[in-house]
Design a protein around this motif. Sequence first.
Motif, PDB file in Angstrom:
ATOM      1  N   GLN A  58       3.760  -7.616  -5.263  1.00  0.00           N
ATOM      2  CA  GLN A  58       5.156  -7.688  -5.981  1.00  0.00           C
ATOM      3  C   GLN A  58       5.919  -9.012  -6.013  1.00  0.00           C
ATOM      4  O   GLN A  58       6.511  -9.365  -7.117  1.00  0.00           O
ATOM      5  CB  GLN A  58       6.054  -6.529  -5.559  1.00  0.00           C
ATOM      6  CG  GLN A  58       5.435  -5.429  -5.757  1.00  0.00           C
ATOM      7  CD  GLN A  58       5.091  -4.703  -7.111  1.00  0.00           C
ATOM      8  OE1 GLN A  58       6.173  -5.090  -7.939  1.00  0.00           O
ATOM      9  NE2 GLN A  58       3.965  -4.047  -7.425  1.00  0.00           N
ATOM     10  N   ARG A  59       6.069  -9.563  -4.977  1.00  0.00           N
ATOM     11  CA  ARG A  59       6.815 -10.836  -4.862  1.00  0.00           C
ATOM     12  C   ARG A  59       6.185 -11.625  -3.903  1.00  0.00           C
ATOM     13  O   ARG A  59       5.771 -11.271  -2.837  1.00  0.00           O
ATOM     14  CB  ARG A  59       8.193 -10.356  -4.625  1.00  0.00           C
ATOM     15  CG  ARG A  59       9.243 -11.433  -4.528  1.00  0.00           C
ATOM     16  CD  ARG A  59      10.684 -10.651  -4.302  1.00  0.00           C
ATOM     17  NE  ARG A  59      11.543 -11.606  -4.156  1.00  0.00           N
ATOM     18  CZ  ARG A  59      12.741 -11.579  -3.783  1.00  0.00           C
ATOM     19  NH1 ARG A  59      13.216 -10.442  -3.555  1.00  0.00           N
ATOM     20  NH2 ARG A  59      13.750 -12.351  -3.707  1.00  0.00           N
ATOM     21  N   THR A  93      -5.465  -5.601  -4.446  1.00  0.00           N
ATOM     22  CA  THR A  93      -4.189  -4.881  -4.360  1.00  0.00           C
ATOM     23  C   THR A  93      -3.165  -5.850  -5.181  1.00  0.00           C
ATOM     24  O   THR A  93      -3.482  -6.867  -5.315  1.00  0.00           O
ATOM     25  CB  THR A  93      -3.540  -4.403  -3.232  1.00  0.00           C
ATOM     26  OG1 THR A  93      -3.361  -5.685  -2.484  1.00  0.00           O
ATOM     27  CG2 THR A  93      -4.292  -3.490  -2.554  1.00  0.00           C
ATOM     28  N   ASP A  94      -2.054  -5.270  -5.920  1.00  0.00           N
ATOM     29  CA  ASP A  94      -0.982  -5.761  -6.622  1.00  0.00           C
ATOM     30  C   ASP A  94      -0.110  -6.363  -5.524  1.00  0.00           C
ATOM     31  O   ASP A  94       0.332  -5.781  -4.453  1.00  0.00           O
ATOM     32  CB  ASP A  94      -0.228  -4.896  -7.624  1.00  0.00           C
ATOM     33  CG  ASP A  94      -1.056  -4.665  -8.641  1.00  0.00           C
ATOM     34  OD1 ASP A  94      -1.925  -5.500  -9.323  1.00  0.00           O
ATOM     35  OD2 ASP A  94      -0.964  -3.516  -9.239  1.00  0.00           O
ATOM     36  N   LYS A 145      -2.302 -11.203  -7.294  1.00  0.00           N
ATOM     37  CA  LYS A 145      -3.050 -10.159  -6.775  1.00  0.00           C
ATOM     38  C   LYS A 145      -3.470 -10.583  -5.240  1.00  0.00           C
ATOM     39  O   LYS A 145      -3.351 -11.670  -4.933  1.00  0.00           O
ATOM     40  CB  LYS A 145      -4.511  -9.760  -7.156  1.00  0.00           C
ATOM     41  CG  LYS A 145      -4.172  -9.298  -8.951  1.00  0.00           C
ATOM     42  CD  LYS A 145      -3.779  -8.178  -9.044  1.00  0.00           C
ATOM     43  CE  LYS A 145      -3.782  -7.602 -10.375  1.00  0.00           C
ATOM     44  NZ  LYS A 145      -3.562  -6.175 -10.503  1.00  0.00           N
TER      45      LYS A 145
END
Length: 112
Positions: free
Chosen positions: A97-98, A94-95, A2
């Motif tokens: 991804q990488r 927020t998420d 996150k």
Amino acid sequence: MKKIEAIIKPFKLDDVREALAEIGVAGMTATEVKGFGRQKGHTELYRGAEYVVDFLPKIRIELVVAAEQVEECIEAIIKAARTGKIGDGKIFVTDVQRVIRIRTGEEGREAI
């Protein structure tokens, strides 16, 4: 993983940095920004003329942490940054991804 972004008052930066270091946060980015919310700015006097300052100085801190660390980080930021007055700021989560560490090519948790 996150991403936590927090907008805080400038004089609270050291307190927040220390609070995050105490819980094991390895790194963060701090940027000087300007903005306003409900605080709406204020008026100042300069050479006898009054003018409105719409955008107030703030600090944006950004950090990426493992999902399990998010609540602990949020609590540390709130505890260190809160004054109880208007304009204390906001926290956004927020998420991610990488994540890739450029120097080594490591990815994911190893790159944080």
